[in-house]
Design a protein around this motif. Structure first.
Motif, PDB file in Angstrom:
ATOM      1  N   ALA A   1      41.265  90.192  21.717  1.00 31.62           N
ATOM      2  CA  ALA A   1      42.126  90.567  22.842  1.00 31.62           C
ATOM      3  C   ALA A   1      42.963  91.800  22.512  1.00 31.62           C
ATOM      4  CB  ALA A   1      43.030  89.391  23.220  1.00 31.62           C
ATOM      5  N   VAL A   2      43.521  91.836  21.292  1.00 35.96           N
ATOM      6  CA  VAL A   2      44.392  92.953  20.914  1.00 35.96           C
ATOM      7  C   VAL A   2      43.588  94.248  20.777  1.00 35.96           C
ATOM      8  CG1 VAL A   2      45.860  93.866  19.079  1.00 35.96           C
ATOM      9  CG2 VAL A   2      46.116  91.495  19.811  1.00 35.96           C
ATOM     10  N   ILE A   3      42.453  94.175  20.080  1.00 42.02           N
ATOM     11  CA  ILE A   3      41.629  95.379  19.904  1.00 42.02           C
ATOM     12  C   ILE A   3      41.128  95.875  21.256  1.00 42.02           C
ATOM     13  CG2 ILE A   3      39.493  96.291  18.900  1.00 42.02           C
ATOM     14  CD1 ILE A   3      39.887  94.233  16.612  1.00 42.02           C
ATOM     15  N   GLY A   4      40.693  94.925  22.099  1.00 43.68           N
ATOM     16  CA  GLY A   4      40.207  95.311  23.422  1.00 43.68           C
ATOM     17  C   GLY A   4      41.294  95.928  24.285  1.00 43.68           C
ATOM     18  N   LYS A   5      42.493  95.368  24.209  1.00 38.50           N
ATOM     19  CA  LYS A   5      43.599  95.884  25.027  1.00 38.50           C
ATOM     20  C   LYS A   5      44.035  97.267  24.564  1.00 38.50           C
ATOM     21  CE  LYS A   5      48.229  94.656  26.679  1.00 38.50           C
ATOM     22  NZ  LYS A   5      49.313  93.625  26.635  1.00 38.50           N
ATOM     23  N   LEU A   6      44.139  97.445  23.235  1.00 34.98           N
ATOM     24  CA  LEU A   6      44.557  98.745  22.706  1.00 34.98           C
ATOM     25  C   LEU A   6      43.455  99.793  22.815  1.00 34.98           C
ATOM     26  CD1 LEU A   6      46.444  97.696  19.432  1.00 34.98           C
ATOM     27  CD2 LEU A   6      47.451  98.384  21.613  1.00 34.98           C
ATOM     28  N   GLY A   7      42.215  99.319  22.779  1.00 39.37           N
ATOM     29  CA  GLY A   7      41.099 100.255  22.789  1.00 39.37           C
ATOM     30  C   GLY A   7      40.978 101.027  21.492  1.00 39.37           C
ATOM     31  N   ARG A   8      41.481 100.441  20.402  1.00 40.10           N
ATOM     32  CA  ARG A   8      41.453 101.112  19.098  1.00 40.10           C
ATOM     33  C   ARG A   8      41.226 100.083  17.995  1.00 40.10           C
ATOM     34  NH1 ARG A   8      44.739 106.077  19.239  1.00 40.10           N
ATOM     35  NH2 ARG A   8      45.740 106.289  21.271  1.00 40.10           N
ATOM     36  N   PHE A   9      40.537 100.503  16.934  1.00 40.46           N
ATOM     37  CA  PHE A   9      40.429  99.707  15.712  1.00 40.46           C
ATOM     38  C   PHE A   9      41.034 100.540  14.596  1.00 40.46           C
ATOM     39  CE2 PHE A   9      38.231  98.386  11.798  1.00 40.46           C
ATOM     40  CZ  PHE A   9      38.537  97.034  11.808  1.00 40.46           C
ATOM     41  N   LEU A  10      42.208 100.131  14.120  1.00 40.57           N
ATOM     42  CA  LEU A  10      42.984 100.971  13.206  1.00 40.57           C
ATOM     43  C   LEU A  10      43.200 100.339  11.837  1.00 40.57           C
ATOM     44  CD1 LEU A  10      45.726 102.125  15.752  1.00 40.57           C
ATOM     45  CD2 LEU A  10      43.690 103.383  15.025  1.00 40.57           C
ATOM     46  N   ASP A  11      42.542  99.241  11.557  1.00 39.60           N
ATOM     47  CA  ASP A  11      42.798  98.509  10.311  1.00 39.60           C
ATOM     48  C   ASP A  11      41.491  98.330   9.542  1.00 39.60           C
ATOM     49  OD1 ASP A  11      43.979  97.052   8.344  1.00 39.60           O
ATOM     50  OD2 ASP A  11      44.362  95.267   9.549  1.00 39.60           O
ATOM     51  N   PRO A  12      41.084  99.322   8.742  1.00 40.62           N
ATOM     52  CA  PRO A  12      39.797  99.223   8.036  1.00 40.62           C
ATOM     53  C   PRO A  12      39.714  97.982   7.156  1.00 40.62           C
ATOM     54  CG  PRO A  12      40.702 101.444   7.856  1.00 40.62           C
ATOM     55  CD  PRO A  12      41.781 100.591   8.450  1.00 40.62           C
ATOM     56  N   ILE A  13      38.529  97.422   7.088  1.00 40.93           N
ATOM     57  CA  ILE A  13      38.289  96.306   6.182  1.00 40.93           C
ATOM     58  C   ILE A  13      38.029  96.860   4.782  1.00 40.93           C
ATOM     59  CG2 ILE A  13      37.338  94.882   8.028  1.00 40.93           C
ATOM     60  CD1 ILE A  13      34.533  95.535   6.943  1.00 40.93           C
ATOM     61  N   ILE A  14      38.047  95.993   3.793  1.00 40.80           N
ATOM     62  CA  ILE A  14      37.630  96.367   2.444  1.00 40.80           C
ATOM     63  C   ILE A  14      36.190  95.892   2.276  1.00 40.80           C
ATOM     64  CG2 ILE A  14      37.999  95.959  -0.020  1.00 40.80           C
ATOM     65  CD1 ILE A  14      40.979  95.683   0.608  1.00 40.80           C
ATOM     66  N   ALA A  15      35.370  96.697   1.626  1.00 42.03           N
ATOM     67  CA  ALA A  15      33.964  96.335   1.460  1.00 42.03           C
ATOM     68  C   ALA A  15      33.472  96.738   0.076  1.00 42.03           C
ATOM     69  CB  ALA A  15      33.105  97.007   2.533  1.00 42.03           C
ATOM     70  N   VAL A  16      32.443  96.035  -0.372  1.00 35.06           N
ATOM     71  CA  VAL A  16      31.729  96.391  -1.601  1.00 35.06           C
ATOM     72  C   VAL A  16      30.239  96.318  -1.296  1.00 35.06           C
ATOM     73  CG1 VAL A  16      33.537  95.496  -3.123  1.00 35.06           C
ATOM     74  CG2 VAL A  16      31.657  94.002  -2.437  1.00 35.06           C
ATOM     75  N   ARG A  17      29.445  96.947  -2.138  1.00 33.78           N
ATOM     76  CA  ARG A  17      28.004  96.832  -1.983  1.00 33.78           C
ATOM     77  C   ARG A  17      27.583  95.403  -2.299  1.00 33.78           C
ATOM     78  NH1 ARG A  17      24.146  99.656   0.271  1.00 33.78           N
ATOM     79  NH2 ARG A  17      22.731  99.421  -1.486  1.00 33.78           N
ATOM     80  N   ALA A  18      26.750  94.822  -1.452  1.00 33.39           N
ATOM     81  CA  ALA A  18      26.242  93.476  -1.705  1.00 33.39           C
ATOM     82  C   ALA A  18      25.205  93.525  -2.824  1.00 33.39           C
ATOM     83  CB  ALA A  18      25.627  92.902  -0.435  1.00 33.39           C
ATOM     84  N   PRO A  19      25.050  92.440  -3.576  1.00 32.45           N
ATOM     85  CA  PRO A  19      24.031  92.414  -4.634  1.00 32.45           C
ATOM     86  C   PRO A  19      22.630  92.613  -4.061  1.00 32.45           C
ATOM     87  CG  PRO A  19      25.566  90.577  -4.861  1.00 32.45           C
ATOM     88  CD  PRO A  19      25.845  91.207  -3.537  1.00 32.45           C
ATOM     89  N   GLU A  20      21.739  93.095  -4.892  1.00 34.36           N
ATOM     90  CA  GLU A  20      20.350  93.286  -4.472  1.00 34.36           C
ATOM     91  C   GLU A  20      19.756  91.953  -4.020  1.00 34.36           C
ATOM     92  OE1 GLU A  20      18.596  96.034  -4.124  1.00 34.36           O
ATOM     93  OE2 GLU A  20      20.290  97.279  -4.752  1.00 34.36           O
ATOM     94  N   GLY A  21      18.937  92.015  -2.984  1.00 32.08           N
ATOM     95  CA  GLY A  21      18.284  90.812  -2.486  1.00 32.08           C
ATOM     96  C   GLY A  21      19.046  90.102  -1.391  1.00 32.08           C
ATOM     97  N   GLN A  22      20.265  90.559  -1.092  1.00 35.32           N
ATOM     98  CA  GLN A  22      21.048  89.950  -0.016  1.00 35.32           C
ATOM     99  C   GLN A  22      20.664  90.576   1.322  1.00 35.32           C
ATOM    100  OE1 GLN A  22      23.161  87.387  -0.258  1.00 35.32           O
ATOM    101  NE2 GLN A  22      22.759  87.237  -2.458  1.00 35.32           N
ATOM    102  N   PRO A  23      20.718  89.794   2.412  1.00 33.43           N
ATOM    103  CA  PRO A  23      20.370  90.346   3.733  1.00 33.43           C
ATOM    104  C   PRO A  23      21.285  91.499   4.142  1.00 33.43           C
ATOM    105  CG  PRO A  23      20.483  87.941   3.795  1.00 33.43           C
ATOM    106  CD  PRO A  23      21.021  88.362   2.472  1.00 33.43           C
TER     107      PRO A  23
END
Length: 329
Positions: free
Chosen positions: A96-118
């Motif tokens: 609801a908040v993202i849709g109402k603001l029309g913005r995504f301003l909070d990046p997630i943290i990510a790492v490369r998944a291990p080999e063999g993962q979907p």
């Protein structure tokens, strides 16, 4: 009679921490002052080979470690497999908040998944935001991609989306624990930061077997007697399973006493916490006394629970006990 001075609340007397005397980290102009090392440049290329876009390569300002700010194809990002279950309420609120603001301003943290993962990327702290963006139909998601794969296991420390309750913490820890047993040389102390509290490991096994287990009633005791085990995680896991079974057996006995109290006419959300407090061997143990081991503490609790006579418990005893209501899930 002298006039009493009003008591100051703890909150009123609590002072804010002062900033550190000496500054640390990097200046803003230093975050991109040096060329990125080879592994970060490789990560940059990998992101773009995966259909993403590296937006910036820089060193984070506190520790000076390199990260990549990137836009990732959303279908190639998944939460780490040992995270807690989604909170539908929290996801709907984010949608609801993202849709109402029309913005995504909070990046997630990510790492490369291990080999063999979907999935190509795992996020240890963006499960709810990722789910909300997928539901909203987003094609990509911005992420701070960390080169070190170990960040995937630092869920509890990194998670700022929604406060974990005890059950969620314990289940995440035991899922992570089982995943880490495949690593050579991994011990509980090696991952003390990630596991946070040794009691979470034991409680996690209990919650896996008994989802409605009232871990909150036992956690204060376990924090005093359940420490990190030595030896490889594979061997330690067997000890943890034994401890969990001991705790579940104690819980069966405690439940019997709770049911007897209910049959006597005592109805309260504090009944289980009350019984556990009555049999807690460390509650009033002198500080100078030798600490009890897990086995010693649970053995004493089991014997005390067996001796507890519900007929001798009065409603006044229950009223004085206070404490948090028993968990229902």
């Amino acid at each position: 009679m002298p006039e009493k001075k009003p008591r100051k609340s703890k909150a009123a007397g609590r002072r804010r921490r002062k900033p550190a005397g000496a500054s640390t980290g990097l200046l803003a102009t230093e975050l991109q002052a040096a060329p990125p090392p080879g592994e970060v440049a490789d990560l940059h290329r990998t992101i773009e080979d995966d259909g993403g876009k590296a937006l910036a390569l820089y060193r984070e300002p506190y520790g000076g470690r390199w990260v990549v700010l990137a836009a990732l194809p959303i279908e190639k990002v998944e939460p780490t497999p040992y995270q807690r279950n989604l909170s539908d309420t929290h996801v709907r609120k984010l949608e609801a908040v993202i849709g109402k603001l029309g913005r995504f301003l909070d990046p997630i943290i990510a790492v490369r998944a291990p080999e063999g993962q979907p999935a190509r990327y795992w996020t240890p702290n963006g499960h709810h935001r990722l789910s909300a963006m997928k539901t909203l139909g987003a094609k990509s998601i911005t992420a701070i991609v960390v080169p070190e794969a170990a960040a995937a296991y630092q869920i509890l420390a990194l998670n700022t989306e929604k406060a974990h309750n005890l059950r969620e913490k314990a289940l995440e820890v035991i899922r992570m624990y089982k995943e880490l047993t495949c690593l050579d040389g991994a011990t509980e102390e090696t991952y003390a930061l990630e596991f946070e509290d040794p009691a979470f490991i034991t409680l996690g096994l209990c919650y896996e077997e008994r989802p409605r287990f009232s871990g909150g009633a036992y956690h204060p005791v376990l924090k005093r007697v359940d420490g990190f085990l030595r030896g490889h995680l594979r061997a330690a896991l067997e000890t943890r399973r034994t401890r969990a079974q001991t705790l579940l057996a104690l819980d069966d006995l405690v439940v019997q006493k709770v049911e007897a109290l209910k049959a006597k006419g005592l109805t309260s959300p504090y009944l289980k916490s009350f019984v556990v407090a009555r049999i807690n061997p460390v509650r009033f143990r002198p500080k100078e006394a030798e600490p009890l081991s897990f086995d010693e503490a649970l053995d004493r609790m089991t014997k005390a629970a067996g001796k507890l006579n519900p007929e001798k418990v009065r409603i006044d005893d229950l009223a004085r006990s206070g404490g948090a209501p028993d968990e229902s899930g």
